[in-house]
Design an enzyme around this catalytic site. Structure first.
Site, short mmCIF file in Angstrom:
data_model
loop_
_atom_site.label_atom_id
_atom_site.label_comp_id
_atom_site.label_asym_id
_atom_site.label_seq_id
_atom_site.Cartn_x
_atom_site.Cartn_y
_atom_site.Cartn_z
N ARG A 152 164.71 91.24 34.30
CA ARG A 152 165.08 90.19 33.34
C ARG A 152 164.40 90.38 31.98
NH1 ARG A 152 164.43 87.58 38.11
NH2 ARG A 152 166.08 86.19 38.81
N ILE A 153 163.06 90.55 32.01
CA ILE A 153 162.31 90.59 30.74
C ILE A 153 162.61 91.87 29.97
CG2 ILE A 153 160.01 90.44 29.69
CD1 ILE A 153 159.14 88.89 32.24
N ARG A 233 151.27 92.58 33.46
CA ARG A 233 150.10 92.30 34.28
C ARG A 233 148.96 93.24 33.91
NH1 ARG A 233 151.33 88.17 35.09
NH2 ARG A 233 151.70 87.00 36.98
N ASP A 257 148.41 91.30 26.29
CA ASP A 257 148.33 89.87 26.62
C ASP A 257 147.68 89.62 27.98
OD1 ASP A 257 149.05 87.08 26.15
OD2 ASP A 257 150.53 87.34 27.75
N GLU A 262 140.74 88.49 34.32
CA GLU A 262 140.96 87.38 33.39
C GLU A 262 140.13 86.16 33.82
OE1 GLU A 262 145.18 86.66 33.07
OE2 GLU A 262 145.56 88.68 32.34
N HIS A 283 146.75 85.90 27.70
CA HIS A 283 147.79 85.65 28.72
C HIS A 283 148.72 84.50 28.30
CE1 HIS A 283 148.72 86.18 33.27
NE2 HIS A 283 149.79 85.76 32.65
N LEU A 284 149.39 84.72 27.18
CA LEU A 284 150.24 83.66 26.62
C LEU A 284 151.73 83.89 26.87
CD1 LEU A 284 148.58 83.12 23.09
CD2 LEU A 284 148.24 81.80 25.18
N GLY A 285 152.06 84.96 27.61
CA GLY A 285 153.48 85.31 27.78
C GLY A 285 154.37 84.14 28.18
C1 MLT Z 1 154.06 84.87 35.21
O1 MLT Z 1 153.76 85.60 36.17
O2 MLT Z 1 155.21 84.43 35.11
C2 MLT Z 1 153.01 84.43 34.22
O3 MLT Z 1 151.89 85.22 34.29
C3 MLT Z 1 152.76 82.98 34.42
C4 MLT Z 1 151.54 82.37 33.78
O4 MLT Z 1 151.31 82.48 32.59
O5 MLT Z 1 150.77 81.72 34.50
#
Ligand code: MLT
Length: 315
Positions: A152-153, A233, A257, A262, A283-285
């Protein structure tokens, strides 16, 4: 399935709580629990909802004497011991679609930001300098973007960056060349991708096959100046190898990100974050209002469906 009491341990949008409560499910939100507190707390609940901060270890699952389901308001389930959950007949649910556009948009932002030194230039101006020459960048148009992972992404990234004039090539072990062609991505083997790309973006889960996939050997095969983006990730990109490649000029910069650990504490990661060629975000995705409502609703709906055994969700 008996799911009357649900514990939420990471900040999930209120829509999740509301929906569960409207359906007669009792919800407690307890954030920032220590490992010990979680082990104690979990014994009383049928369901647990997390994002990425809570580590749902084998010990947590063992302590969850009444636990029937763990839900991840997000795509990746790498913070949940899925094998142990399966052994204990505890269902693990995620919300793979809800974050896709947000993760994609952050990826595209990091690509364009790196190309034009936006973060570095803005920081320098705020610090009172006027360094026009130092922060001269390059055009995105005509550059080659390698997309590893065409789910998807990855697809959303391809479509948007094509609008900027990028040529998109990609690889995914479960996507065919014909499928990739439908969204204008030229499917290539990894070894064909490395030497021709200006940017590499990874959109895979963190699994043994993808751990440290972008490593010193791969970086050595890339064009000098290649830029690396990781909104997927931590651990897919070898942080030590990346730092070394940036320091010796093989890699022209990185947009990161997500991190091996973390919040990051290792000296290598901290050095990487501080490097002037790196744009790093915490980690703002998935951190947009839209994505958070979507994943909150999706995870709640799945819990409700399980509680009511709705075949629409449980088949
Ligand atoms: C995800 O796996 O969709 C993201 O890492 C979610 C999040 O930011 O917690």
């Amino acid at each position: 399935m008996e799911i009357n009491k649900v514990l939420i341990t990471d900040a999930v949008d209120q829509a999740c709580v509301n929906l569960l409560k409207e359906n007669g499910i009792d919800v407690s939100c307890r954030y920032n629990l220590t490992k010990e507190e979680l082990l104690e707390e979990i014994s009383d609940y049928h369901g647990l909802i997390v994002r990425s901060d809570t580590k749902v270890t084998a010990a947590v699952l063992a302590a969850g004497l009444k636990l029937k389901v763990v839900g991840r308001a997000g795509a990746g389930v790498d913070n949940i011991d899925v094998q142990e959950a399966t052994k204990r007949r505890i269902a693990v649910l995620n919300t793979p679609g809800g974050n896709a556009v947000s993760a994609c948009e952050l990826t595209c932002t990091l690509i364009t930001t790196l190309a034009r030194n936006v973060v570095q230039g803005a920081a320098s101006l705020k610090a009172g300098r006027w360094d026009r020459k130092l922060y001269s960048g390059h055009e995105i148009c005509g550059k080659v973007l390698g997309i590893i992972g065409l789910g998807r992404i990855g697809r959303e990234v391809a479509i948007r960056m094509q609008a900027w004039g990028m040529k998109t090539v990609g690889y995914d072990p479960i996507v065919s060349a014909e499928e990739a062609k439908k969204f204008n991505v030229q499917f290539l083997e990894l070894e064909e991708i490395w030497p021709i790309v200006d940017y590499i973006t990874v959109h895979t889960p963190l699994i043994p096959e993808t751990a440290k996939m972008i490593n010193s050997k791969v970086l050595a095969k890339c064009k000098k100046g290649v830029k690396i983006i990781n909104v997927a990730r931590g651990g897919i990109v070898d942080e030590e190898a990346l730092l070394k490649a940036i320091e010796d000029g093989r890699c022209g910069g990185a947009g990161i990100d997500v991190f091996e650990q973390e919040p990051p504490t290792s000296p290598v990661t901290l050095k990487l974050i501080q490097n002037p060629k790196v744009v790093a975000t915490p980690h703002l995705g998935a951190s947009t209002s839209e994505a958070q409502v979507r994943v909150a609703v999706e995870v709640a709906e799945q819990f409700i469906a399980l509680a009511k055994r709705n075949p629409k969700y449980t088949s």
